[in-house]
Design an enzyme around this catalytic site. Structure first.
Site, PDB file in Angstrom:
ATOM      1  N   ASP A  13       0.804  -1.133   0.019  1.00 50.25           N
ATOM      2  CA  ASP A  13      -0.150  -0.049   0.026  1.00 50.25           C
ATOM      3  C   ASP A  13       0.814   1.256  -0.151  1.00 50.25           C
ATOM      4  OD1 ASP A  13      -2.171  -1.665   0.076  1.00 50.25           O
ATOM      5  OD2 ASP A  13      -2.346  -1.516   2.246  1.00 50.25           O
ATOM      6  N   LYS A  16       1.943   2.291  -4.926  1.00 50.44           N
ATOM      7  CA  LYS A  16       2.585   1.847  -6.077  1.00 50.44           C
ATOM      8  C   LYS A  16       1.754   2.073  -7.260  1.00 50.44           C
ATOM      9  CE  LYS A  16       2.242  -2.429  -4.301  1.00 50.44           C
ATOM     10  NZ  LYS A  16       1.874  -2.124  -3.010  1.00 50.44           N
ATOM     11  N   GLY A  40      -4.651  -4.105  -3.606  1.00 48.79           N
ATOM     12  CA  GLY A  40      -5.736  -3.317  -3.956  1.00 48.79           C
ATOM     13  C   GLY A  40      -4.899  -1.935  -4.161  1.00 48.79           C
ATOM     14  N   HIS A  41      -5.058  -1.738  -5.641  1.00 45.15           N
ATOM     15  CA  HIS A  41      -4.117  -0.507  -6.240  1.00 45.15           C
ATOM     16  C   HIS A  41      -5.176   0.737  -6.553  1.00 45.15           C
ATOM     17  CE1 HIS A  41      -1.028  -3.794  -7.045  1.00 45.15           C
ATOM     18  NE2 HIS A  41      -0.932  -3.475  -6.026  1.00 45.15           N
ATOM     19  N   THR A  42      -4.858   1.825  -5.999  1.00 45.64           N
ATOM     20  CA  THR A  42      -5.780   3.116  -6.130  1.00 45.64           C
ATOM     21  C   THR A  42      -5.334   4.011  -7.314  1.00 45.64           C
ATOM     22  OG1 THR A  42      -6.271   2.653  -3.838  1.00 45.64           O
ATOM     23  CG2 THR A  42      -7.248   4.524  -5.162  1.00 45.64           C
ATOM     24  N   GLN A 223       1.992  -5.852  -3.271  1.00 50.93           N
ATOM     25  CA  GLN A 223       2.133  -6.144  -1.867  1.00 50.93           C
ATOM     26  C   GLN A 223       3.717  -5.173  -1.792  1.00 50.93           C
ATOM     27  OE1 GLN A 223       1.098  -9.195  -3.590  1.00 50.93           O
ATOM     28  NE2 GLN A 223      -0.746  -8.543  -2.937  1.00 50.93           N
ATOM     29  N   ARG A 305     -10.076  -2.949   5.969  1.00 49.94           N
ATOM     30  CA  ARG A 305      -9.583  -2.994   7.341  1.00 49.94           C
ATOM     31  C   ARG A 305      -8.685  -1.529   7.750  1.00 49.94           C
ATOM     32  NH1 ARG A 305      -6.266  -8.429   7.792  1.00 49.94           N
ATOM     33  NH2 ARG A 305      -5.762  -7.832   5.765  1.00 49.94           N
ATOM     34  N   ARG A 307      -5.667   0.660   8.419  1.00 55.73           N
ATOM     35  CA  ARG A 307      -4.213   0.247   8.398  1.00 55.73           C
ATOM     36  C   ARG A 307      -3.333   0.827   9.472  1.00 55.73           C
ATOM     37  NH1 ARG A 307      -3.612   2.908   2.272  1.00 55.73           N
ATOM     38  NH2 ARG A 307      -4.544   0.952   0.885  1.00 55.73           N
ATOM     39  N   ASP A 335       2.454  14.756   1.746  1.00 55.97           N
ATOM     40  CA  ASP A 335       1.379  15.824   1.988  1.00 55.97           C
ATOM     41  C   ASP A 335       0.770  15.319   3.735  1.00 55.97           C
ATOM     42  OD1 ASP A 335       0.484  13.976  -0.021  1.00 55.97           O
ATOM     43  OD2 ASP A 335      -1.588  14.440   0.791  1.00 55.97           O
TER      44      ASP A 335
HETATM   45  P1  GDP Z   1      -0.868   0.581  -3.680  1.00 55.04           P
HETATM   46  O1  GDP Z   1      -1.392  -0.825  -3.103  1.00 55.04           O
HETATM   47  O2  GDP Z   1       0.705   0.389  -3.231  1.00 55.04           O
HETATM   48  O3  GDP Z   1      -1.075   0.692  -5.236  1.00 55.04           O
HETATM   49  O4  GDP Z   1      -1.375   1.755  -2.834  1.00 55.04           O
HETATM   50  P2  GDP Z   1      -3.051   1.783  -2.066  1.00 55.04           P
HETATM   51  O5  GDP Z   1      -3.773   2.208  -3.361  1.00 55.04           O
HETATM   52  O6  GDP Z   1      -3.468   0.692  -1.450  1.00 55.04           O
HETATM   53  O7  GDP Z   1      -2.867   2.840  -0.994  1.00 55.04           O
HETATM   54  C1  GDP Z   1      -2.375   4.090  -1.355  1.00 55.04           C
HETATM   55  C2  GDP Z   1      -3.364   5.427  -1.136  1.00 55.04           C
HETATM   56  O8  GDP Z   1      -2.647   6.359  -1.333  1.00 55.04           O
HETATM   57  C3  GDP Z   1      -4.417   5.361  -2.472  1.00 55.04           C
HETATM   58  O9  GDP Z   1      -5.358   5.718  -1.731  1.00 55.04           O
HETATM   59  C4  GDP Z   1      -3.722   6.571  -3.286  1.00 55.04           C
HETATM   60  O10 GDP Z   1      -4.670   7.090  -4.102  1.00 55.04           O
HETATM   61  C5  GDP Z   1      -3.345   7.418  -2.109  1.00 55.04           C
HETATM   62  N1  GDP Z   1      -2.053   8.267  -2.515  1.00 55.04           N
HETATM   63  C6  GDP Z   1      -0.892   7.899  -3.316  1.00 55.04           C
HETATM   64  N2  GDP Z   1      -0.002   8.727  -3.312  1.00 55.04           N
HETATM   65  C7  GDP Z   1      -0.674   9.828  -2.445  1.00 55.04           C
HETATM   66  C8  GDP Z   1      -0.109  11.136  -2.170  1.00 55.04           C
HETATM   67  O11 GDP Z   1       0.941  11.404  -2.419  1.00 55.04           O
HETATM   68  N3  GDP Z   1      -0.776  11.692  -0.982  1.00 55.04           N
HETATM   69  C9  GDP Z   1      -2.034  11.176  -0.570  1.00 55.04           C
HETATM   70  N4  GDP Z   1      -2.844  11.917   0.294  1.00 55.04           N
HETATM   71  N5  GDP Z   1      -2.769  10.154  -1.174  1.00 55.04           N
HETATM   72  C10 GDP Z   1      -1.683   9.414  -1.990  1.00 55.04           C
HETATM   73  P1  IMO Z   2      -1.094  -4.043  -2.193  1.00 54.36           P
HETATM   74  O1  IMO Z   2      -0.605  -4.735  -3.557  1.00 54.36           O
HETATM   75  C1  IMO Z   2      -1.021  -4.400   2.175  1.00 54.36           C
HETATM   76  C2  IMO Z   2      -1.125  -8.520   3.582  1.00 54.36           C
HETATM   77  C3  IMO Z   2      -2.278  -8.930   4.466  1.00 54.36           C
HETATM   78  C4  IMO Z   2      -1.627 -10.088   5.245  1.00 54.36           C
HETATM   79  C5  IMO Z   2      -0.499 -10.549   4.635  1.00 54.36           C
HETATM   80  C6  IMO Z   2      -1.011 -12.174   4.146  1.00 54.36           C
HETATM   81  O2  IMO Z   2      -2.196  -3.286  -2.359  1.00 54.36           O
HETATM   82  O3  IMO Z   2       0.014  -3.492  -1.657  1.00 54.36           O
HETATM   83  P2  IMO Z   2      -2.644 -12.535   2.086  1.00 54.36           P
HETATM   84  O4  IMO Z   2      -3.980 -12.371   1.786  1.00 54.36           O
HETATM   85  O5  IMO Z   2      -1.645 -12.002   0.902  1.00 54.36           O
HETATM   86  O6  IMO Z   2      -2.141 -14.227   2.379  1.00 54.36           O
HETATM   87  O7  IMO Z   2      -2.142 -11.853   3.470  1.00 54.36           O
HETATM   88  O8  IMO Z   2      -0.180  -9.562   3.713  1.00 54.36           O
HETATM   89  N1  IMO Z   2      -1.420  -7.917   2.320  1.00 54.36           N
HETATM   90  C7  IMO Z   2      -1.358  -6.581   1.855  1.00 54.36           C
HETATM   91  N2  IMO Z   2      -0.915  -5.528   2.768  1.00 54.36           N
HETATM   92  N3  IMO Z   2      -1.141  -4.426   0.724  1.00 54.36           N
HETATM   93  C8  IMO Z   2      -1.212  -5.297   0.011  1.00 54.36           C
HETATM   94  O9  IMO Z   2      -1.434  -5.346  -1.399  1.00 54.36           O
HETATM   95  C9  IMO Z   2      -1.470  -6.564   0.434  1.00 54.36           C
HETATM   96  N4  IMO Z   2      -1.728  -7.867   0.256  1.00 54.36           N
HETATM   97  C10 IMO Z   2      -1.556  -8.775   1.270  1.00 54.36           C
HETATM   98  O10 IMO Z   2      -2.875  -7.906   5.195  1.00 54.36           O
HETATM   99  O11 IMO Z   2      -0.795  -9.177   6.437  1.00 54.36           O
HETATM  100 MG    MG Z   3      -2.896  -1.622  -1.708  1.00 60.42          MG
END
Ligand code: GDP
Ligand code: IMO
Ligand code: MG
Length: 446
Positions: A13, A16, A40-42, A223, A305, A307, A335
């Site tokens: 998270d 990426k 979960g990629h946003t 991950q 959940r 974080r 930020d």
């Molecule tokens: P990923 O799984 O690594 O792609 O990341 P996630 O999408 O799970 O979580 C990152 C969250 O941070 C998302 O809601 C993004 O839109 C948000 N995000 C990414 N870069 C920034 C930033 O520079 N500032 C803020 N406030 N949010 C960001």
């Molecule tokens: P992205 O790609 C954050 C965590 C779970 C748990 C452990 C094992 O969005 O960064 P699993 O279901 O893979 O067997 O769970 O890994 N986990 C993540 N935490 N971002 C993720 O993906 C994750 N994918 C799995 O919370 O601790």
């Molecule tokens: Mg994520």
């Protein structure tokens, strides 16, 4: 561009997808190489939010070929649901490809993931319950179903005839759960196969051809390094190899084609699920990090959940540089720190039992959890950075903070993100064509 791996340098998270989306503008291919619907990629584009689980975020750019690689595990129901939702929003699937060799998450994997977690009690891993561990376990045991099997009634029937009775023994006898109906699974999964058929191919061959044509390929990690099966905080890890080495195995390419590895880290740190997290702030600071700006509150994209939040950890950062051979860093969510009057950063760990101080992770498996962070404290900048578009726009305290991270990790910070939107980004130096990290001060003996 070049052939670039984008990898999470913390616990997942890290943002990426935002970084991949930025770089994907100049990519011909975006390839997911591991993991499954646990990701979960946003990405936020023009006020619209997209949440990806299985499909590479590169699909937002029309002409980009998006590949679900052989190292992934694919839940067909989740794949079809995600794809349908994207198609309804007008996205184009003509360049979407799915590896015939990727493994399939089956209903028994989902059931066993949930039941195993439950049975672990206080020692649970905190998985996303997307069946990831059991799917990879079957792959390693050579009992897995691959995407290609969904395209052949004969192959799938033969495998399920052997597998389902065995899985039912586990479900019924070990977990006291109802058995699954093999015939129903066969029909449902063959129907999924028909829906997926047009995307299924030998993706490694397509990537090799792209390499020979000098196309730009982006490998999108899911991950993070500390969740890596081999190199993460075992057993609190996922079951795949998110780190840069995993990109070659998981996509089916040789390491010689990789030009660049970019590590993505938040300006602080989060973790979802159980496991050690030395810089975690359980009290008011953690809550503030989680809640700053309602729109981007720290909540898991896949499971909803909250974080766990804490300060940036240079020990983890240095470890990620080592494991991934990072060339540069993208630091996201700067930020979020805007309102803090002081910001801490962990520069080393102290062993709670012996008092010994370590700058590097001593042994990730055993002692990680028994470490307390040694912090340095920085004054906050207490100004909004979300409108900054260049390094010089940043408050000097924010510049100092970023420079300190670069120094501690001995890699340049190439990208800084100051908001969810595409344009809320600062490019400090070219993330793709900069000098190789091995020419850094430390390597030069300085
Ligand atoms: P990923 O799984 O690594 O792609 O990341 P996630 O999408 O799970 O979580 C990152 C969250 O941070 C998302 O809601 C993004 O839109 C948000 N995000 C990414 N870069 C920034 C930033 O520079 N500032 C803020 N406030 N949010 C960001
Ligand atoms: P992205 O790609 C954050 C965590 C779970 C748990 C452990 C094992 O969005 O960064 P699993 O279901 O893979 O067997 O769970 O890994 N986990 C993540 N935490 N971002 C993720 O993906 C994750 N994918 C799995 O919370 O601790
Ligand atoms: Mg994520």
């Amino acid at each position: 561009m070049a052939n670039v791996i984008v990898v999470g340098a913390q616990f997942g998270d890290e943002g990426k997808a935002k970084v991949t989306d930025l770089l994907a503008k100049n990519a011909d291919f975006v390839v997911r190489y591991q993991g499954g619907a646990n990701a979960g990629h946003t990405v936020v584009v023009d006020g619209d939010t997209y949440k990806f689980h299985l499909i590479p975020s590169g699909i937002l750019y029309g002409g980009t070929t998006c590949i679900l690689g052989p190292g992934m595990v694919i839940d067909p129901q989740a794949f079809i649901g995600e794809l349908d939702a994207l198609l309804k929003r007008g996205l184009d699937d003509s360049s979407l490809k799915v590896s015939a060799c990727a493994h399939v998450t089956m209903p028994y994997h989902l059931a066993i993931d949930a039941a195993e977690e439950e049975s672990r009690g206080a020692h649970k891993i905190g998985t996303t319950k997307r069946g990831i561990g059991p799917t990879y376990a079957d792959k390693c045991a050579r009992s897995g179903i691959r995407v290609e099997d969904l395209l052949s009634a004969e192959a799938l029937r033969q495998k399920l005839d052997w597998l389902v009775p065995r899985k039912n023994v586990i479900l019924e006898r070990l977990y006291n759960l109802p058995p699954l109906d093999g015939k129903e699974i066969l029909e449902t999964y063959l129907a999924y196969g028909e829906k997926m058929r047009k995307y299924v191919c030998d993706t490694s061959a397509i990537i090799f051809q792209a390499v020979q044509q000098r196309k730009n390929i982006l490998f999108e990690g899911a991950q993070g390094t500390l969740l890596d099966l081999d190199h993460g905080s075992y057993p609190y890890v996922t079951s795949s190899s998110p780190s840069a080495g995993g990109a070659c195995v998981g996509a089916g390419v040789g390491p010689t084609i990789i030009d660049r590895v970019i590590g993505v880290s938040k300006a602080f740190m989060t973790r979802v699920g159980e496991g050690p997290f030395p810089t975690e702030q359980a009290g008011a600071i953690g809550e503030k990090l989680r809640q700053v700006g309602k729109a981007w509150a720290e909540v898991g994209v896949t499971t909803g959940r909250p974080r766990r939040c804490g300060w940036f950890d240079c020990v983890v950062g240095r470890y990620s540089v080592r494991i991934n051979g990072l060339d540069c860093l993208a630091i996201t969510k700067l930020d979020v720190l805007d309102e803090f009057d002081e910001i801490k950063i962990c520069v080393a760990y102290r062993d709670c039992a012996t008092g010994d101080v370590y700058k590097d992770l001593p042994s990730i498996a055993g002692s990680f959890g028994a470490m307390e962070p040694v912090f340095e404290t920085f004054p906050g900048w207490q100004k909004s950075t979300s409108e900054c578009r260049s390094y010089n726009d940043l408050p000097s305290a924010a510049q100092r903070y970023l420079n300190f991270i670069a120094e501690q990790l001995d890699v340049p910070v190439a990208i800084v993100s100051v908001g969810q939107k595409r344009d809320q980004t600062i490019i400090i130096e070219d993330p793709i064509h900069g000098p190789k990290r091995v020419l850094s001060r430390a390597a030069a003996g300085l």
